[in-house]
Scaffold this motif. Structure first.
Motif, short mmCIF file in Angstrom:
data_model
loop_
_atom_site.label_atom_id
_atom_site.label_comp_id
_atom_site.label_asym_id
_atom_site.label_seq_id
_atom_site.Cartn_x
_atom_site.Cartn_y
_atom_site.Cartn_z
N ALA A 47 0.83 -1.21 0.00
CA ALA A 47 0.00 0.00 0.00
C ALA A 47 0.87 1.26 0.00
CB ALA A 47 -0.92 -0.02 1.22
N GLU A 48 1.96 1.19 0.75
CA GLU A 48 2.89 2.33 0.77
C GLU A 48 3.53 2.54 -0.60
OE1 GLU A 48 6.87 3.75 3.25
OE2 GLU A 48 5.60 2.12 4.01
N ARG A 49 3.90 1.43 -1.26
CA ARG A 49 4.50 1.57 -2.58
C ARG A 49 3.49 2.13 -3.58
NH1 ARG A 49 8.01 3.18 -2.28
NH2 ARG A 49 8.55 2.90 -4.46
N VAL A 50 2.22 1.68 -3.47
CA VAL A 50 1.18 2.22 -4.35
C VAL A 50 1.07 3.73 -4.16
CG1 VAL A 50 -1.30 2.24 -4.82
CG2 VAL A 50 -0.12 0.07 -4.50
N GLY A 51 1.12 4.16 -2.91
CA GLY A 51 1.01 5.60 -2.64
C GLY A 51 2.19 6.39 -3.13
N HIS A 52 3.39 5.79 -3.15
CA HIS A 52 4.60 6.54 -3.52
C HIS A 52 4.96 6.40 -4.99
CE1 HIS A 52 6.16 6.54 0.90
NE2 HIS A 52 5.13 7.34 0.70
N THR A 240 5.56 -26.53 4.98
CA THR A 240 5.92 -26.33 3.57
C THR A 240 5.13 -25.17 2.97
OG1 THR A 240 6.43 -28.69 3.36
CG2 THR A 240 6.06 -27.44 1.33
N VAL A 241 3.81 -25.17 3.23
CA VAL A 241 2.97 -24.08 2.71
C VAL A 241 3.43 -22.75 3.29
CG1 VAL A 241 0.64 -23.14 2.69
CG2 VAL A 241 1.00 -25.58 2.28
N ALA A 242 3.72 -22.75 4.60
CA ALA A 242 4.17 -21.51 5.25
C ALA A 242 5.46 -21.01 4.63
CB ALA A 242 4.35 -21.75 6.74
N LEU A 243 6.39 -21.99 4.39
CA LEU A 243 7.67 -21.60 3.80
C LEU A 243 7.47 -20.99 2.42
CD1 LEU A 243 10.73 -21.53 3.98
CD2 LEU A 243 10.77 -23.87 3.06
N ILE A 244 6.61 -21.64 1.63
CA ILE A 244 6.38 -21.13 0.27
C ILE A 244 5.79 -19.73 0.30
CG2 ILE A 244 5.03 -21.51 -1.83
CD1 ILE A 244 5.31 -24.54 -1.33
N ILE A 245 4.73 -19.55 1.11
CA ILE A 245 4.08 -18.25 1.13
C ILE A 245 4.98 -17.17 1.72
CG2 ILE A 245 2.93 -18.50 3.38
CD1 ILE A 245 1.50 -16.91 0.17
N LEU A 246 5.79 -17.56 2.74
CA LEU A 246 6.72 -16.59 3.31
C LEU A 246 7.78 -16.20 2.29
CD1 LEU A 246 7.17 -17.94 6.95
CD2 LEU A 246 5.93 -15.89 6.22
N LEU A 247 8.24 -17.18 1.48
CA LEU A 247 9.20 -16.83 0.43
C LEU A 247 8.58 -15.87 -0.58
CD1 LEU A 247 10.93 -20.29 -0.22
CD2 LEU A 247 11.94 -18.23 0.81
N ILE A 248 7.31 -16.14 -0.91
CA ILE A 248 6.63 -15.25 -1.86
C ILE A 248 6.48 -13.85 -1.26
CG2 ILE A 248 4.45 -14.84 -3.04
CD1 ILE A 248 4.16 -17.88 -3.31
N LEU A 249 6.01 -13.82 0.01
CA LEU A 249 5.84 -12.51 0.66
C LEU A 249 7.18 -11.79 0.82
CD1 LEU A 249 3.23 -13.44 3.43
CD2 LEU A 249 2.81 -12.23 1.28
N GLY A 250 8.22 -12.58 1.20
CA GLY A 250 9.54 -11.97 1.35
C GLY A 250 10.06 -11.40 0.04
N SER A 251 9.80 -12.15 -1.04
CA SER A 251 10.24 -11.66 -2.35
C SER A 251 9.52 -10.36 -2.70
CB SER A 251 9.97 -12.72 -3.42
OG SER A 251 10.69 -13.91 -3.13
N ALA A 252 8.20 -10.34 -2.40
CA ALA A 252 7.45 -9.12 -2.71
C ALA A 252 7.94 -7.94 -1.88
CB ALA A 252 5.96 -9.36 -2.46
N ILE A 253 8.19 -8.21 -0.58
CA ILE A 253 8.70 -7.12 0.29
C ILE A 253 10.07 -6.66 -0.17
CG2 ILE A 253 9.42 -6.59 2.64
CD1 ILE A 253 7.23 -8.52 3.62
N SER A 254 10.94 -7.63 -0.55
CA SER A 254 12.29 -7.27 -1.04
C SER A 254 12.19 -6.44 -2.30
CB SER A 254 13.11 -8.53 -1.29
OG SER A 254 13.27 -9.27 -0.10
N ALA A 255 11.26 -6.85 -3.20
CA ALA A 255 11.08 -6.08 -4.43
C ALA A 255 10.59 -4.68 -4.11
CB ALA A 255 10.10 -6.80 -5.35
N MET A 257 11.15 -3.02 -1.32
CA MET A 257 12.26 -2.27 -0.74
C MET A 257 13.24 -1.82 -1.81
SD MET A 257 12.94 -4.50 2.73
CE MET A 257 14.37 -3.52 3.14
N ALA A 258 13.52 -2.73 -2.75
CA ALA A 258 14.44 -2.37 -3.84
C ALA A 258 13.86 -1.24 -4.68
CB ALA A 258 14.73 -3.61 -4.70
N ASP A 259 12.55 -1.35 -4.96
CA ASP A 259 11.91 -0.30 -5.73
C ASP A 259 11.92 1.03 -4.98
OD1 ASP A 259 10.11 0.44 -8.11
OD2 ASP A 259 8.89 1.03 -6.38
N LYS A 260 11.73 0.93 -3.66
CA LYS A 260 11.75 2.14 -2.84
C LYS A 260 13.13 2.79 -2.88
CE LYS A 260 10.81 3.77 1.85
NZ LYS A 260 10.38 3.40 3.22
#
Length: 760
Positions: A47-52, A240-255, A257-260
């Motif tokens: 949401a913060e990235r959408v705003g910025h 396993t599901v938690a690991l997968i979703i956390l990896l996806i969420l972490g990738s999105a957050i990293s992206a 942060m990188a975009d920021k």
């Protein structure tokens, strides 16, 4: 009520077996909570990235990523929570129904991100959206519950079922409000607040899930035997599901942060570019301010000096002539005083355009040095080119100018110096052009003059006199006072003296005031000089009193510049008190023009001086304003007729009539009359017949120093009979003039002595 095979508000059947010993795996519950928190944090970050994001496409991409993170996180939390559910029966999950629950989560998340993409959503919109999202999350949960397949029938407690929906709506509203609040901000505190918000929102989401699970009751049909649950690795699958979703969420957050960081770098780069641009503009502005006049857009003194140095160096190496012209607008101050500074500025713009149109635009440099002073630098082949250009400018200046509703014609005075004849440096040429300008102004203005060496000699002489005058004021005997008797016709005695300053110069001899008063006025020495005369006159008056002349009064002339000083009254009182002299024995003489300079302030000052007991006299009457309207308002005692009115008496009938009229007018205003410049018996007789009160001039005596004054006074007083002087006694020779020349008039000597005033 039954929906998707689930009993929501239907009461439990009377027959049947209720399974009570359902439990949850605490590890998977904790994992589900962590997934919910991660999903909340990712959603807030998206949401913060959408705003910025500045690009609409980028905002759209981050909105979809945020929706996917939110949907995936909530669904994964729900799936792991279901895996954590442990019942003593065999449970299977219907895949299409499970995927359908994921679709519901995506739709709810898309709606949430759409609302978060609005810059400042209203409270009503947030509430509406929260209700829809909460219902969507609840639908996702209970659709997922419907995917459970077992031999038992699922019943839900209505209260807990309703509470789960309320929690879902509340958590959705909290997420929307917190995300909107956290859109703007940065720093460690902002990040910590985002973490705390993610933990709270995660708790809200998982609370909704387990409230719904708490509402669940599984009932076996009557007579149905429970099937034993098959040992499955729910923990492994959940992790396993938690690991997968956390990896996806972490990738999105990293992206994100990188975009920021990339966007911040772009912002920094844009700021740097903007700063560089601003610096360039500031440099250009500073250069404009430093080298150009803001009003006329001509170059100023600094810019002129730079160009002057360049052209001078060029001419010195290549050969050729340069002319420097100083221009000063005649009587420009009157425009500012009468029409205001705005009108003066408008006039300067017109004059600048006149000057620019009179010169060669590609060769000549026109500058404004300040005020109404302009300077022109031209290349030329001979002296006449400079004269022709100056005359062209003067002719252009005479064109009528429309200003503040008036048509006016301005004139200019011009001074010119030439390179290499009048100097080889910028400073020399500018100084010499300035000297030539002052010669033009002194010659009556509206003219032009070239520099000549005699101007520099005179300027050097005046500078030397200024320095020596400063020293003379500190010395004891360099300055002295001369006194000229003033004879009272009624008593036949000398009752007043006029104090006249002289300077015994070591090189130039005795200097009269016309040689140094102007220098004192132009260099801020006149107040000190006036004060010196005042204190010396009071001191001499005390000395005369000790020698039997306690009735004599001394008239002291005041400069017009000194008359504008508020301290004058205090200085007069101090001088009288120090010398121990009565104020009635001092008379202050001022000229008409000095009185009329600022009549309101002058009146206040004169009344203060008059209140001390000092007499006031108006000097040189008839040569200035001679306004009766002002004259009757002034607290005067004496009126002094200028010597120019009696020079040609008794041959000039008009002058005789004027003098008689002045005397009658003065007596009507209860003023005494002094006539100065009396040099002949005929003038004396005429004034005595006309009722004049006092006379002063070479007929009585030249001005003499104090140590020679008493014999002169005794001789003048002894020449009269015991009664007042009359024409008959004069005719019989009982009163003879003290002129040093045999003729009744002294052309050269007395002209200086009579015209020369004490401090003006």
């Amino acid at each position: 009520m039954e929906w998707l095979g689930l009993q929501f508000v239907t009461e439990l059947p009377e027959s049947g077996q209720v399974i009570l010993n359902c439990t949850h795996d605490p590890v998977l519950v904790l994992v589900a909570y962590l997934v919910a928190c991660a999903a909340s944090f990712a959603t807030l970050d998206m949401a913060e990235r959408v705003g910025h994001a500045e690009n609409p496409g980028a905002r759209r991409v981050w909105r979809w990523i945020g929706g996917a993170c939110l949907a995936g996180g909530i669904w994964a939390m729900h799936f792991i929570g279901m895996l954590a559910f442990q019942a003593p029966i065999e449970i299977h999950y219907h895949l299409p129904t499970t995927l359908f629950s994921l679709l519901i989560a995506l739709l709810a998340s898309a709606l949430a991100m759409h609302t978060l993409s609005v810059a400042q959503p209203s409270l009503a919109r947030c509430l509406r959206t929260a209700v829809v999202i909460g219902l969507g999350i609840a639908s996702m949960h209970y659709v997922g519950m419907a995917a459970m397949q077992s031999s038992a029938t699922a019943y839900y407690q209505p209260s807990l079922f309703g509470l789960s929906i309320v929690i879902a709506v509340g958590a959705s509203f909290a997420a929307l409000w917190v995300a909107g609040y956290l859109r703007e901000g940065s720093g460690v505190a902002h990040q910590v607040l985002k973490y705390v918000a993610a933990l709270m929102l995660g708790a809200g989401i998982i609370s909704m899930h387990f409230t719904g699970m708490a509402a669940l009751q599984l009932v076996l049909p009557d007579g149905a035997a429970p099937t034993m649950a098959v040992e499955t690795s729910h923990l492994q699958l959940g992790l396993t599901v938690a690991l997968i979703i956390l990896l996806i969420l972490g990738s999105a957050i990293s992206a994100a942060m990188a975009d920021k960081k990339l966007q911040n770098k772009e912002h920094d780069l844009r700021r740097v570019n903007a700063l560089l641009s601003q610096l360039d503009q500031a440099r250009m502005s500073l250069q404009q301010v430093a080298n150009y006049d803001a009003l006329t857009n001509l170059i100023n003194r600094r810019g002129f000096n730079q160009l002057f140095a360049e052209k001078l160096s060029q001419k010195a190496s290549e050969g050729g002539m340069l002319a420097v012209m100083f221009l000063d607008i005649d009587h420009f101050k009157r425009i500012n005083d009468s029409l205001g500074h705005d009108a003066g500025d408008a006039l300067l713009k017109v004059i600048a355009s006149h000057i620019k149109s009179s010169v060669r635009s590609h060769e000549d440099v026109v500058a404004r040095f300040g005020g109404d002073e302009f300077c022109i630098l031209i290349s030329l082949r001979d002296r006449e080119e400079a004269r022709n250009m100056a005359q062209r400018i003067m002719l252009k200046m005479k064109e009528p100018i429309e200003l503040a509703g008036r048509r006016m014609v301005m004139t200019t005075s011009i001074g010119i110096s030439l390179f290499p004849h009048d100097g080889s440096t910028c400073e020399e040429l500018l100084k010499h052009a300035d000297l030539a300008l002052y010669q033009s102004k002194g010659a009556g203005r509206n003219g032009l003059h070239f520099f000549s060496p005699s101007l520099k000699t005179r300027a050097s002489f005046e500078l030397q006199l200024e320095e020596e005058l400063r020293n003379a004021l500190r010395e004891e005997h360099a300055l002295m006072l001369y006194y000229q008797p003033i004879f009272e016709l009624k008593t036949g005695r000398v009752t007043k003296l006029e104090a006249l300053i002289r300077w015994q110069h070591p090189t130039h001899g005795l200097l009269t005031p016309d040689r140094f008063i102007g220098i004192a006025e132009n260099n801020g020495l006149i107040a000190e000089l006036d004060n010196w005369v005042l204190r010396r006159a009071c001191k001499d008056l005390g000395e005369l009193s000790r020698h039997g002349c306690e009735d004599l009064k001394i008239a002291w002339n005041c400069s017009p510049l000194n008359l504008a000083r508020e301290e004058l009254a205090d200085e007069i009182e101090s001088a009288l008190r120090t010398a121990g002299v009565a104020p009635e024995r001092l008379e202050l003489e001022v000229t008409e023009n000095a009185l009329m300079g600022n009549i309101a302030n002058t009146l206040v000052l004169l009344r203060q001086i008059r209140a001390l007991g000092v007499s006031l006299s108006i000097d040189d009457f008839g040569t200035g304003y001679s306004s009766l309207a002002y004259l009757k308002r002034l607290p005067l005692n004496t009126l002094k007729i200028d010597r120019s009115f009696i020079l040609d008496i008794p041959t000039a009938t008009a002058d005789m009539e004027i003098v008689q009229a002045i005397i009658v007018m003065a007596h009507t205003l209860h003023l005494q009359v002094v006539t100065e410049g009396v040099e002949s018996l005929e003038q004396y007789e005429f004034l005595e017949r006309s009722g004049c009160d006092f006379i002063q001039g070479y007929l009585l005596s030249r001005p003499v120093p104090l140590d020679e004054l008493r014999p002169v006074l005794e001789e003048i007083n002894q020449r009269k009979p015991s009664h007042a002087v009359n024409p008959l006694s004069l005719a019989h020779g009982t009163f003879a003039p003290m002129s040093l020349d045999p003729s009744p008039k002294n052309p050269a000597p007395h002209a200086g002595a009579s015209v020369v005033r004490p401090i003006r």
